[in-house]
Design a protein around this motif. Structure first.
Motif: not given
Length: 305
Positions: A92-100, A144-150
Motif C-alpha cells: 500500500i503506497h500512500i501518494s497524495s491528491l497533489a499528484a492529480i 494499491i496506490i492511495i491518494r488522500p487529501p489533507m
C-alpha cells in the motif's frame, strides 16, 4: 486472503504513529527506518508493506527539487524492489491528491481525471505513481496506490493546526467573503480505509484509489468550529475579494502571510470522490463525518495547549 503482519515504512511521523497504533489492535506491526544503512537486512517476514515515506512540507524554504525526488521517488523504488522479492503480497503506497491536483477543481476529482500537479511535491508524487504502475508484478502480488487529501487528527502539525492557533488567539478571519468546498480526511477515516484494504485485498486490483471523508466542508465552517471549540468571539472580515487578491499578488514578491497560491488553496474548491474504493470494498458508511472529524481534531488541539 488473510494477513497477519504488517511493515510500516515511515512510522515516526503523525500518520505513521496513528496508523501503527490502530493496526496493532489486529496485526503484528513492525517499523523499518530507511535512515539505517543496513535497513534491507532488518526487514522481517511480513504479509503487507505500507509506504508512508515522503517529503511534503518545506517550512524553512530550503528544500530543493532533488530533495522531493529522492524522498518521494527514489525511496519508493527501493521499497518496491524489496517488496518484489519478499514474501509480502500487498504493497500500500500512500501518494497524495497533489499528484492529480493541488489548487482547485470544478468537480469532485476521480481517479481517471488528467493529472495536473504544479509543485515539486505533487510532481514527484505523480512520478512515483507512474513508475509503480509500470513495473511487472508477480501474479500473487498487488500494489494499491492511495491518494488522500489533507489528513488531520491528534498530533497533526499542518495547516489545520496553524489555522487553529491563529483563530484561537483572537485574530480576525479576513477571507469571509469567499465561499468554497474542500475535501479532507480524518485520521480515523484514513485508518479505516487502510484496514479495509488489508482485510479485503482479494477484492481490489492493483491501481490508484482516492480516499476522503464522505462530505466536503468549507474553510468558513472550519473557522466556526474553531470559534465554538475555543469559545472565542472572532470577527469575520468581509473584505472585497478584489482587495484580497491585490494583497495576495503583493505577497508573491514580498514575504507576507498571503500570496496568490496560498489564497487559492484557502478559498477555492478542491473536492474528491471516494466512490470507486467504497464500491470495490462495499463500504457504506465511514466512522466519522467530515464535521465530526474536524471537531475531534480541533478539540485535540485545545487539549494539547
Amino acid at each position: 486472503m488473510e494477513f497477519n503482519s504488517v511493515i510500516i515504512f515511515g512510522s515516526s511521523g503523525f500518520l505513521g504513529k496513528n496508523l501503527s497504533q490502530e493496526l496493532q489492535k489486529e496485526y503484528f506491526v513492525n517499523s523499518v527506518f530507511l535512515r539505517q544503512a543496513d535497513w534491507k537486512s532488518t526487514i522481517p517476514k511480513s504479509d503487507v508493506f505500507i509506504n508512508l515515506i515522503g517529503k511534503a512540507h518545506d517550512h524553512d524554504g530550503v528544500a530543493k527539487e532533488n530533495d522531493f525526488y529522492f524522498a518521494n521517488v527514489e525511496l519508493t523504488k527501493k521499497i518496491f524492489e524489496v517488496f518484489k522479492t519478499s514474501n509480502a503480497k500487498l504493497l500500500i503506497h500512500i501518494s497524495s491528491l497533489a499528484a492529480i491536483e493541488e489548487l482547485a477543481s470544478v468537480k469532485p476529482l476521480i481517479e481517471e481525471d488528467e493529472c495536473n500537479p504544479n509543485s515539486w511535491y505533487g510532481k514527484s508524487k505523480r512520478m512515483a505513481e507512474k513508475w509503480l504502475l509500470e513495473q511487472q508484478l508477480p501474479v500473487d502480488k498487488k500494489v494499491i496506490i492511495i491518494r488522500p487529501p489533507m489528513i488531520h487528527g491528534s498530533g497533526d502539525k499542518g495547516n489545520l493546526s496553524l489555522l487553529y492557533k491563529l483563530v484561537s488567539r483572537g485574530f480576525p478571519y479576513p477571507l469571509a467573503s469567499f465561499e468554497n468546498r474542500r475535501s479532507f480526511i480524518s485520521i480515523d477515516n484514513f485508518n479505516f480505509f487502510i484496514k479495509a484494504i488489508i482485510k479485503n485485498a482479494e477484492k481490489i486490483n492493483t491501481g490508484i484509489f482516492h480516499i476522503a471523508d464522505d462530505e466536503t466542508i468549507s474553510t468558513k465552517e472550519i473557522i466556526n468550529i474553531i470559534k465554538n471549540t475555543s469559545n472565542k468571539k472572532i470577527t469575520n472580515l468581509v473584505l472585497p475579494k478584489s482587495l484580497i487578491r491585490s494583497i495576495a499578488k503583493i505577497g508573491d514578491f514580498i514575504p507576507i502571510p498571503l500570496n496568490t497560491v496560498r489564497l487559492k488553496k484557502l478559498t477555492s474548491d478542491l473536492t474528491v470522490s471516494n466512490q470507486k474504493i467504497k464500491s470495490v470494498l462495499n463500504i457504506r458508511k465511514l466512522p466519522l463525518t467530515a464535521e465530526e472529524g474536524i471537531m475531534k481534531t480541533i478539540y485535540s488541539f485545545k487539549i494539547q495547549k
